[in-house]
Design a protein around this motif. Structure first.
Motif, PDB file in Angstrom:
ATOM      1  N   SER A 270       0.876   6.926   0.537  1.00 59.55           N
ATOM      2  CA  SER A 270       0.378   5.694   1.553  1.00 59.55           C
ATOM      3  C   SER A 270      -1.508   5.795   1.001  1.00 59.55           C
ATOM      4  O   SER A 270      -1.799   6.907   1.195  1.00 59.55           O
ATOM      5  CB  SER A 270       0.298   5.785   2.827  1.00 59.55           C
ATOM      6  OG  SER A 270      -0.411   5.140   3.492  1.00 59.55           O
TER       7      SER A 270
ATOM      8  N   ARG B 186      -3.226   4.867   3.278  1.00 57.79           N
ATOM      9  CA  ARG B 186      -3.945   5.098   4.654  1.00 57.79           C
ATOM     10  C   ARG B 186      -3.146   6.109   5.277  1.00 57.79           C
ATOM     11  O   ARG B 186      -2.570   6.018   6.409  1.00 57.79           O
ATOM     12  CB  ARG B 186      -3.871   4.008   5.475  1.00 57.79           C
ATOM     13  CG  ARG B 186      -4.811   2.900   5.222  1.00 57.79           C
ATOM     14  CD  ARG B 186      -5.212   1.859   6.117  1.00 57.79           C
ATOM     15  NE  ARG B 186      -3.897   0.916   6.179  1.00 57.79           N
ATOM     16  CZ  ARG B 186      -3.446   0.163   7.307  1.00 57.79           C
ATOM     17  NH1 ARG B 186      -4.000   0.436   8.323  1.00 57.79           N
ATOM     18  NH2 ARG B 186      -2.385  -0.646   7.139  1.00 57.79           N
ATOM     19  N   ARG B 187      -2.819   7.458   4.631  1.00 58.50           N
ATOM     20  CA  ARG B 187      -1.943   8.382   4.783  1.00 58.50           C
ATOM     21  C   ARG B 187      -2.191   8.973   6.232  1.00 58.50           C
ATOM     22  O   ARG B 187      -1.130   9.031   7.031  1.00 58.50           O
ATOM     23  CB  ARG B 187      -1.652   9.455   3.702  1.00 58.50           C
ATOM     24  CG  ARG B 187      -0.775  10.301   3.980  1.00 58.50           C
ATOM     25  CD  ARG B 187      -0.954  11.775   4.517  1.00 58.50           C
ATOM     26  NE  ARG B 187      -2.313  12.412   4.082  1.00 58.50           N
ATOM     27  CZ  ARG B 187      -2.469  13.351   3.044  1.00 58.50           C
ATOM     28  NH1 ARG B 187      -1.281  13.378   2.557  1.00 58.50           N
ATOM     29  NH2 ARG B 187      -3.421  13.760   2.804  1.00 58.50           N
ATOM     30  N   ASP B 188      -3.485   9.248   6.358  1.00 60.12           N
ATOM     31  CA  ASP B 188      -3.641   9.870   7.599  1.00 60.12           C
ATOM     32  C   ASP B 188      -3.647   9.018   8.897  1.00 60.12           C
ATOM     33  O   ASP B 188      -3.127   9.516   9.945  1.00 60.12           O
ATOM     34  CB  ASP B 188      -5.021  10.619   7.688  1.00 60.12           C
ATOM     35  CG  ASP B 188      -5.074  11.694   6.536  1.00 60.12           C
ATOM     36  OD1 ASP B 188      -3.976  12.253   6.349  1.00 60.12           O
ATOM     37  OD2 ASP B 188      -6.162  12.087   6.215  1.00 60.12           O
ATOM     38  N   ALA B 189      -3.711   7.823   8.672  1.00 55.90           N
ATOM     39  CA  ALA B 189      -3.930   6.750   9.670  1.00 55.90           C
ATOM     40  C   ALA B 189      -2.537   6.642   9.946  1.00 55.90           C
ATOM     41  O   ALA B 189      -1.827   6.594  11.286  1.00 55.90           O
ATOM     42  CB  ALA B 189      -4.515   5.502   9.477  1.00 55.90           C
TER      43      ALA B 189
ATOM     44  N   HIS C 288       2.381  -1.563   9.558  1.00 58.44           N
ATOM     45  CA  HIS C 288       1.881  -2.438   8.566  1.00 58.44           C
ATOM     46  C   HIS C 288       1.838  -3.946   9.006  1.00 58.44           C
ATOM     47  O   HIS C 288       1.875  -4.797   7.965  1.00 58.44           O
ATOM     48  CB  HIS C 288       2.533  -2.397   7.277  1.00 58.44           C
ATOM     49  CG  HIS C 288       2.256  -0.919   6.752  1.00 58.44           C
ATOM     50  ND1 HIS C 288       3.241   0.212   6.874  1.00 58.44           N
ATOM     51  CD2 HIS C 288       1.521  -0.283   6.072  1.00 58.44           C
ATOM     52  CE1 HIS C 288       2.705   1.300   6.270  1.00 58.44           C
ATOM     53  NE2 HIS C 288       1.765   0.859   5.524  1.00 58.44           N
TER      54      HIS C 288
ATOM     55  N   GLN D  94      -2.414  11.681  -0.659  1.00 63.00           N
ATOM     56  CA  GLN D  94      -1.583  10.161  -0.007  1.00 63.00           C
ATOM     57  C   GLN D  94      -0.377  10.594   0.363  1.00 63.00           C
ATOM     58  O   GLN D  94       0.552   9.685   1.168  1.00 63.00           O
ATOM     59  CB  GLN D  94      -1.299   9.285  -1.292  1.00 63.00           C
ATOM     60  CG  GLN D  94      -2.467   8.754  -1.920  1.00 63.00           C
ATOM     61  CD  GLN D  94      -2.498   7.907  -3.158  1.00 63.00           C
ATOM     62  OE1 GLN D  94      -1.370   7.504  -3.583  1.00 63.00           O
ATOM     63  NE2 GLN D  94      -3.435   7.134  -3.649  1.00 63.00           N
TER      64      GLN D  94
ATOM     65  N   GLU E 208       0.956  -1.217  -0.073  1.00 61.04           N
ATOM     66  CA  GLU E 208       0.018  -0.093  -0.012  1.00 61.04           C
ATOM     67  C   GLU E 208       0.661   1.305   0.114  1.00 61.04           C
ATOM     68  O   GLU E 208       0.191   2.294  -0.092  1.00 61.04           O
ATOM     69  CB  GLU E 208      -1.028  -0.008   1.207  1.00 61.04           C
ATOM     70  CG  GLU E 208      -0.188   0.333   2.564  1.00 61.04           C
ATOM     71  CD  GLU E 208      -1.517   0.297   3.679  1.00 61.04           C
ATOM     72  OE1 GLU E 208      -1.595   1.218   4.182  1.00 61.04           O
ATOM     73  OE2 GLU E 208      -1.825  -1.068   4.076  1.00 61.04           O
TER      74      GLU E 208
END
Ligand code: PLP
Length: 370
Positions: A295, A297-300, A368, A342, A271
């Protein structure tokens, strides 16, 4: 818990405190504050390092662009196409020169996409100004070919790319001029503001040389030849930069080695989109001013790293230039927009210890489940 700030500003000074104090004391005790021999020495070293015929120290990377545009004859009535993944300084400098900045969509590396640039050309277009983002030079073969066909000038905002190369040519030397920033967090960073200007064009060099000191004719000369401003590089900053540029190759080597480690450690994380690894393209030498990943899920990921003590930054406060609507932009740049949903920068600089790098790697992998 070990923490790794995005950039350790005190360490920039403290890692060679005694040497820096010696340099500063020497300059200040001679009263050598402005336009002294340290500036000339630094300019000579910058010219040698970049391979440019002329290198000029200026107050900062933003004014370097404005002075260059004026010297190249770009001003009112002209449009300048720039890549929207850049600091607002790039279009700001274009506006300060009296021209109109036109934002262009980026390629997969966040650099100016020549095909998109071609669509933006109008009879008013005078120049293409790609930004060599994160220490990677834009695709200059395509950009120069486009400029030649369309009869346009090229200049590079190389604020982030001192020392980078593409097909054997150094950053800053692909067009009429190139500009560098020596802001503290830049790969070659001083203790305040500073900038550099390079060109192989004698007339442009003479014009910028005069402009940075109120249009005057150089050290000791009071003759005024053109309208100018005060955009001088302070002598004490020049002395610091003159010292740091002597070992700048080591600084870049350290950045490239950290980038290789990151690329290897994150290669199995599907990802994430990583920047091209050092050496992946033999025609490129990237200097990794930043290590910018993407990413899904950049913010997470950013929240997690923050809680784990790892400093991260979304470049430019999270917005590409064309997304600042108050500046009058109303264009859709789909690839840049997607990039900014992202992108994330993790710590990357020559002052990171091996422990720092290992810590960043461990936390990114842990997010991850690795
Ligand atoms: C791409 C880019 N352009 C321009 C600038 C402006 O440089 P300065 O802060 O030295 O004016 C910067 C620096 O932050 C930059 O990263």
């Amino acid at each position: 818990m070990q923490s790794v700030p995005f950039f350790n500003y005190p360490k920039l000074f403290l890692h060679q405190e005694e040497k820096f104090m010696q340099i500063i004391r020497d300059v200040l005790s001679r009263g050598a504050f402005i336009m002294q021999k340290e500036l000339e020495e630094f300019e000579e070293k910058l010219a040698r390092f970049t391979g440019a015929k002329h290198a000029i120290g200026v107050s900062d990377g933003t004014n370097a662009i404005t002075l260059g545009l004026r010297a190249a004859g770009v001003g009112p009535g002209d449009e300048v196409i720039f890549s929207s993944h850049t600091m607002v300084a790039t279009p700001g400098a274009i506006v300060m020169a009296g021209a109109v900045p036109v934002p262009c969509d980026v390629d997969e590396d966040g650099l100016m996409d020549a095909e998109q640039a071609e669509r933006l050309i109008t009879p008013k277009t005078k120049m293409l100004m790609p930004t060599d983002l994160n220490g990677r030079i834009a695709d200059m073969q395509k950009i120069q070919a486009l400029a030649e066909t369309a009869g346009l000038l090229v200049a590079e905002d190389a604020a982030q790319a001192l020392g980078a190369r593409y097909h054997g040519t150094g950053a800053g030397l692909f067009g009429a001029f190139g500009t560098f920033s020596f802001y503290p967090a830049k790969s070659l960073g001083c203790f305040g503001d500073g900038g550099g200007f390079v060109t192989n064009d004698d007339a442009i060099a003479a014009h910028v040389h005069a402009q940075r000191d109120h249009g005057r004719g150089g050290l000791g000369s009071a003759e005024v030849s053109v309208w100018g401003t005060n955009s001088r590089l302070d002598n004490v900053q020049a002395a610091i930069l003159s010292h740091l540029i002597d070992t700048f190759d080591e600084n870049i080597a350290r950045r490239r080695s950290i980038a290789s480690k990151y690329n290897e450690a994150f290669s199995e994380i599907a990802e994430l989109t990583l920047p091209p690894a050092p050496g992946a393209d033999p025609e490129r030498f990237d200097t990794f001013q930043n290590y910018e990943i993407r990413s899904l899920r950049r913010d997470a990921l950013r929240d997690y790293l923050g809680h784990q003590g790892i400093g991260t930054i979304i470049q430019w406060g999270g917005k590409a230039v064309h997304q600042f609507e108050d500046l009058g932009f109303s264009v859709d740049l789909p690839r840049t927009d997607e990039f900014f949903r992202q992108c994330l920068m993790i710590p990357m600089n020559h002052l990171l210890s091996d422990d720092d790098v290992d810590c960043v790697i461990e936390k990114v992998r842990a997010f991850h489940n690795l």
